[in-house]
Design a protein around this motif. Structure first.
Motif, short mmCIF file in Angstrom:
data_model
loop_
_atom_site.label_atom_id
_atom_site.label_comp_id
_atom_site.label_asym_id
_atom_site.label_seq_id
_atom_site.Cartn_x
_atom_site.Cartn_y
_atom_site.Cartn_z
N ILE A 174 3.07 -13.01 6.42
CA ILE A 174 2.85 -11.70 5.80
C ILE A 174 2.03 -10.87 6.79
CG2 ILE A 174 1.82 -10.46 3.88
CD1 ILE A 174 2.43 -12.86 2.16
N ARG A 175 2.69 -9.94 7.43
CA ARG A 175 2.02 -9.17 8.48
C ARG A 175 0.88 -8.34 7.91
NH1 ARG A 175 5.41 -5.47 12.12
NH2 ARG A 175 5.99 -4.59 10.12
N GLU A 176 -0.21 -8.31 8.64
CA GLU A 176 -1.33 -7.43 8.30
C GLU A 176 -1.31 -6.26 9.26
OE1 GLU A 176 -5.06 -9.35 8.11
OE2 GLU A 176 -4.59 -10.48 6.29
N ILE A 177 -1.15 -5.07 8.69
CA ILE A 177 -1.07 -3.85 9.49
C ILE A 177 -2.24 -2.96 9.12
CG2 ILE A 177 0.32 -1.82 10.00
CD1 ILE A 177 2.77 -3.41 9.32
N PRO A 178 -2.99 -2.44 10.09
CA PRO A 178 -4.06 -1.49 9.77
C PRO A 178 -3.51 -0.29 9.02
CG PRO A 178 -4.25 -2.23 12.03
CD PRO A 178 -2.92 -2.73 11.53
N ALA A 179 -4.07 -0.01 7.86
CA ALA A 179 -3.54 1.08 7.03
C ALA A 179 -3.60 2.41 7.75
CB ALA A 179 -4.32 1.15 5.72
N ASP A 180 -4.64 2.64 8.54
CA ASP A 180 -4.79 3.92 9.23
C ASP A 180 -3.74 4.12 10.31
OD1 ASP A 180 -6.95 4.38 7.64
OD2 ASP A 180 -8.44 3.78 9.12
N SER A 181 -3.07 3.03 10.73
CA SER A 181 -2.08 3.15 11.79
C SER A 181 -0.73 3.62 11.26
CB SER A 181 -1.91 1.81 12.51
OG SER A 181 -1.30 0.86 11.64
N VAL A 182 -0.59 3.67 9.94
CA VAL A 182 0.67 4.10 9.33
C VAL A 182 0.50 5.53 8.83
CG1 VAL A 182 2.40 3.64 7.56
CG2 VAL A 182 1.15 1.74 8.61
N GLY A 183 1.21 6.45 9.46
CA GLY A 183 1.11 7.85 9.09
C GLY A 183 1.72 8.15 7.74
N ALA A 184 1.50 9.39 7.29
CA ALA A 184 1.99 9.79 5.96
C ALA A 184 3.51 9.71 5.89
CB ALA A 184 1.52 11.20 5.64
N GLU A 185 4.21 10.14 6.95
CA GLU A 185 5.67 10.09 6.94
C GLU A 185 6.17 8.65 6.95
OE1 GLU A 185 7.91 12.49 6.62
OE2 GLU A 185 6.29 13.92 6.29
#
Length: 289
Positions: A184-195
């Motif tokens: 289950i990949r952990e991705i920094p939430a701030d690295s995912v833009g609104a789009e």
């Protein structure tokens, strides 16, 4: 008008009918968990695409439950007040036993409903559920990430993503993914833009599976569903009679509808936590998170 016992019984019956319909619809929707991640997550996405309507339904349900219990207690107190002197020989009739059990089970079901909203809906009891997403058919976790002071924020986020992707692609020693090495990949939430965030879908499937792997939570749900079934089996016949939906020809069938419907609802709702918990204990692997 509400001083009339007939009007009070009508309020109890109408609110009961609304809850009866909701419980059936809710059960049918939840049973889609057995059809896999894609089906249940798509269903949840459809519901959350109408947030205003969804919250109207939720608050309406809470209001219906409150009115149902409030007027039931009101009727019960009036019945007791109408015969303040107890009988010399105390006899508990079927009706009074049903009334007392319905009040108690109704209050307990209300408590469960509040917990259910806090657990899966508002996610106050389990805030980690807010991080569970699905992206391109794979479960991911959007996490808050604080980069070390000596490393630039961009590089730190890139390293975190690279590390999580590497862990996801590393199989377990026995070739079967375990919970610890689960992918289950952990991705920094701030690295995912609104789009880009629009491509991420809430992973309700994972949330439900992990939630019901807790024996205490599963037990609470199972007990609550049994109480709900008892409540429905006692009240459905009286509800239809109050609303004038019975006739002498079909009276017996209508009174059987309550216990039959209650049994179906209990079996359907209880099967979800029970199967998930048994699957977790036995390691059969019916559910892949």
């Amino acid at each position: 008008m509400l001083r009339s016992s007939i009007a009070k019984k009508a309020v109890v019956a109408v609110t009961g009918l609304l809850m009866f319909g909701f419980v059936i619809g809710h059960m049918v929707g939840n049973l889609q968990i057995f059809l896999g991640r894609e089906t249940i997550n798509k269903y949840a996405e459809f519901l959350h695409s109408m947030p205003e309507l969804l919250w109207v339904v939720r608050f309406s349900l809470l209001a219906a439950v409150a009115l149902h219990i409030g007027f039931t207690v009101w009727l019960y107190r009036e019945n007791r007040a109408s015969r303040p002197q107890r009988y010399v020989m105390e006899r508990t009739t079927r009706a009074s036993t049903a009334s007392r059990s319905m009040i108690l089970s109704g209050l307990l079901v209300l408590s469960f409903l509040v917990y259910h909203l806090l657990h899966f809906t508002v996610q106050v009891t389990n805030p980690d559920y807010q991080q569970y997403y699905e992206h391109e058919g794979r479960p991911v976790t959007l996490v808050r990430y604080e980069p070390p002071a000596q490393i630039g924020p961009g590089q730190a986020e890139a390293d975190a993503v690279a590390a999580s992707e590497a862990a996801a692609d590393t199989p377990a020693e026995d070739g079967i993914a375990t919970e610890a090495a689960a992918a289950i990949r952990e991705i920094p939430a701030d690295s995912v833009g609104a789009e880009a965030r629009r491509e991420y879908r809430r992973d309700v499937y994972r949330m439900v599976i992990l939630g019901f792997r807790s024996p205490l939570i599963s037990l609470a749900y199972i007990v609550s569903m049994v109480l709900l079934g008892l409540h429905l089996s006692h009240g459905a016949g009286a509800m239809f009679q109050t609303l004038g939906l019975t006739s002498p020809k079909y009276r017996k069938a209508m009174f059987l509808l309550g216990p039959v419907a209650a049994t179906v609802i209990v079996i359907g709702n209880v099967s979800i936590p029970l199967v998930i918990l048994l699957d977790h204990w036995t390691g059969i692997g019916l559910f892949d998170i």
